[in-house]
Design a protein around this motif. Structure first.
Motif, PDB file in Angstrom:
ATOM      1  N   TRP A 247      36.684  46.924  20.068  1.00  0.00           N
ATOM      2  CA  TRP A 247      38.123  47.027  19.796  1.00  0.00           C
ATOM      3  C   TRP A 247      38.967  46.031  20.566  1.00  0.00           C
ATOM      4  N   ASN A 248      38.360  45.229  21.431  1.00  0.00           N
ATOM      5  CA  ASN A 248      39.228  44.420  22.293  1.00  0.00           C
ATOM      6  C   ASN A 248      39.723  43.119  21.647  1.00  0.00           C
ATOM      7  N   TYR A 249      38.926  42.556  20.730  1.00  0.00           N
ATOM      8  CA  TYR A 249      39.352  41.313  20.055  1.00  0.00           C
ATOM      9  C   TYR A 249      39.077  41.436  18.557  1.00  0.00           C
ATOM     10  N   PRO A 250      39.787  42.307  17.848  1.00  0.00           N
ATOM     11  CA  PRO A 250      39.397  42.605  16.464  1.00  0.00           C
ATOM     12  C   PRO A 250      39.478  41.427  15.497  1.00  0.00           C
TER      13      PRO A 250
ATOM     14  N   PHE B 151      31.633  43.730   7.368  1.00  0.00           N
ATOM     15  CA  PHE B 151      32.119  43.887   8.738  1.00  0.00           C
ATOM     16  C   PHE B 151      32.714  45.274   8.914  1.00  0.00           C
ATOM     17  N   LYS B 152      32.250  45.966   9.949  1.00  0.00           N
ATOM     18  CA  LYS B 152      32.845  47.263  10.297  1.00  0.00           C
ATOM     19  C   LYS B 152      33.573  47.119  11.627  1.00  0.00           C
ATOM     20  N   PRO B 153      34.904  47.173  11.593  1.00  0.00           N
ATOM     21  CA  PRO B 153      35.634  47.081  12.853  1.00  0.00           C
ATOM     22  C   PRO B 153      35.474  48.377  13.648  1.00  0.00           C
ATOM     23  N   SER B 154      35.855  48.329  14.903  1.00  0.00           N
ATOM     24  CA  SER B 154      35.940  49.571  15.681  1.00  0.00           C
ATOM     25  C   SER B 154      36.974  50.486  15.033  1.00  0.00           C
ATOM     26  N   GLU B 155      36.706  51.784  15.052  1.00  0.00           N
ATOM     27  CA  GLU B 155      37.683  52.726  14.483  1.00  0.00           C
ATOM     28  C   GLU B 155      39.011  52.679  15.251  1.00  0.00           C
ATOM     29  N   THR B 156      38.973  52.181  16.509  1.00  0.00           N
ATOM     30  CA  THR B 156      40.194  52.124  17.327  1.00  0.00           C
ATOM     31  C   THR B 156      41.126  51.013  16.856  1.00  0.00           C
ATOM     32  N   THR B 157      40.577  49.951  16.282  1.00  0.00           N
ATOM     33  CA  THR B 157      41.388  48.792  15.859  1.00  0.00           C
ATOM     34  C   THR B 157      40.970  48.346  14.457  1.00  0.00           C
ATOM     35  N   PRO B 158      41.326  49.130  13.438  1.00  0.00           N
ATOM     36  CA  PRO B 158      40.776  48.850  12.101  1.00  0.00           C
ATOM     37  C   PRO B 158      41.549  47.817  11.279  1.00  0.00           C
TER      38      PRO B 158
END
Ligand code: NDP
Length: 485
Positions: free
Chosen positions: A153-156, A176-183
């Motif tokens: 989540w730090n550099y989406p 690509f699956k981003p972090s759920e925190t930064t979608p």
């Protein structure tokens, strides 16, 4: 809180936004206020299947066109990202809470660098010719097929591009699956790639937790998995990928050493330590969080560090004067706070910071501990927040030995005026991405990645090509076949 760049649906598949409200709701929180700014839905099995089948359907034709044509599309996307940098930076700030003073210069721009760099390389990807008398062998550099990228989540935006650009340059498709925190940010990357001319299906983004990442990793149609995340997640994903003998790139966590010798330029060393610990509120994998300071410079270093930390402008990330923003989430904030409590309990000396800031959002003061010893928890575990641990040392040999006494091996840095010593020390660091009289630079031209438990494979640079392509060798006989019977 509406903002201009908000994506219109949860997923981007086969060249279009797609929604499936049957998926569990994932609220998107602006870390600077705690306000909910959007909702996305976790990918359902039907969405995952749609992403895989469309990627598989598109990949072979993409690999068959010339590298120059593929590269042209990536370079066009890079230009579009640069043109839209302001809006993309706003989105990155909403997604992560990082201040605009960072996102305007680092996030979309480094994503564009990757697309431009790998777009440029795409036309020069070749095999070789090996003459063997009259016979010969030629090699073909071929795509792997379908690659899965899973982001932290730090550099989406950056992670979505650092994985997507080399994958696409080599003729692969990517999900690509981003972090759920930064979608949010990866959706914009997908949208721009397709606007730049990328055929549908080649860069799909689907949302969800690890529960969506896991079936992607094990699907037999997936050829490669590239993860940016923590070591525990890396272990799970690496093991799952190994079941299918899949290619992997693992960009994992760190607890990197930064060694400051007495002869270092004090101002540069303090600046380096700040970059190594407080940029992005300390949420950077390569951070030099174990700062070994030689005893002769320790007092001056701590004093100057405190002075400069007092100049940090903490507050509204949308204000471009702000240079220190919130943590990404309440959860991450409380993890970091628990490490601060541990540090004090285990006898480290709190030099400054340590407290949550009384305002909305997830703000934590930049925190420095001194008199830290190697056995303390804050010197051993990745904290992933704005917490610097300062450790003392006497000799070069001692610093090298102690710096390497860690399971991690992502980065290492040294500050010294003695260049011979700088190279000598860095040569002995068990780490993949190192710095002399600098810290945390990550140009696309240089390989990036870790050794030991910090990962396998490299992102960026020509090295990444090896991790997104495979060689086929073809033996060509020019004469008769001489068989034994
Ligand atoms: P996590 O390891 O918690 O998650 C990384 C990603 O993996 C997320 O998208 C997560 O989904 C997903 N995931 C979790 N479990 C599984 C699973 N079983 N199968 C497939 N996917 C899964 O990391 P964070 O997001 O908390 O990011 C912080 C970590 O990332 C730190 O350790 C940091 O050092 C590291 N990092 C490394 C970098 C590098 O290049 N070396 C760069 C940046 C960060 P979800 O979280 O949505 O559930």
């Amino acid at each position: 809180m509406p903002y201009p760049t908000q994506p219109t649906a949860s997923h981007f598949i086969n060249g279009a936004y797609v929604e499936d409200t049957a998926g569990v709701e994932i609220p998107v929180i602006y870390p600077a206020t705690g306000a909910q700014i959007a909702v996305v839905h976790e990918a359902t099995p039907a969405i995952i299947e749609h992403a895989i089948t469309s990627a598989k359907a598109a990949q072979k034709a993409w690999a068959a066109i010339s590298g120059t044509e593929r590269g042209r599309i990536l370079r066009r996307a890079a230009d579009m990202i640069r043109e839209r940098n302001y809006d993309l930076s706003v989105l990155e700030t909403y997604d992560t809470g990082k201040p605009m003073s960072e996102t305007l210069y680092v996030d979309a721009t480094s994503g564009a660098d990757a697309l431009e760099y790998f777009g440029g390389l795409a036309g020069s990807l070749t095999g070789e010719h090996i003459q063997l008398g009259e016979d010969w062998v030629y090699t073909r550099r071929e795509a792997l097929g379908l690659c899965v990228g899973i982001g932290a989540w730090n550099y989406p935006t950056q992670i979505a591009c650092w994985k997507g650009a080399p994958a696409l340059a080599c003729g692969n498709a990517m999900i690509f699956k981003p972090s759920e925190t930064t979608p949010l940010c990866a959706l914009k990357v997908a949208e721009i790639l397709h606007e730049a001319g990328l055929p549908a299906g080649l860069y799909n983004v689907i949302q969800g937790t690890g529960a969506v990442g896991a079936p992607l990793v094990t699907d037999p149609r997936v050829d490669k998995v590239s993860l940016t995340g923590s070591v525990p997640t890396g272990r799970k994903v690496y093991a799952a990928a190994a079941e299918g003998i899949k290619h992997v790139t693992m960009e994992l966590g760190g607890k990197s050493p930064l060694i400051i010798f007495d002869d270092a330029n004090l101002e540069d060393a303090v600046g380096g330590a700040i970059l190594a610990n407080f940029y992005s509120s300390g949420q950077v994998c390569s951070n030099g969080t174990r700062v070994f300071v030689q005893k002769g410079i320790k007092d001056a270093f701590l004093k100057r560090l405190q002075d400069r930390l007092n100049e940090a402008k903490i507050g509204n990330p949308m204000d471009e004067a702000t240079n220190f923003g919130p943590m990404v989430s309440e959860r991450q904030l409380s993890i970091v706070q628990s490490y601060i409590v541990r540090g004090e309990a285990e006898g480290a000396r709190l030099v400054c910071g340590g407290k949550r800031i009384e305002r909305d959002g997830y703000f934590l003061e930049p925190t420095v501990f001194a008199d830290v010893t190697d056995d303390m928890t804050i010197a051993r575990e990745e904290i992933f927040g704005p917490v610097m641990a300062v450790l003392d040392f006497d000799t070069e040999e001692e610093a090298i030995t102690r710096a390497n006494e860690t399971e991690f091996g992502l980065s290492a840095g040294v500050f010294t005026s003695d260049l011979t010593r700088g190279h000598r020390v860095i040569a002995q660091m068990e780490a993949g991405s190192c710095f002399i009289n600098s810290y945390n630079d990550a140009p696309v031209e240089a390989p990036f990645g870790g050794s030991k438990n910090s990962g396998v494979g490299r992102e960026n640079s020509k090295a990444a090509i090896e991790h997104y392509s495979q060689m086929k060798s073809v033996y060509v006989r020019m004469g008769a076949v001489d068989a034994p019977f």
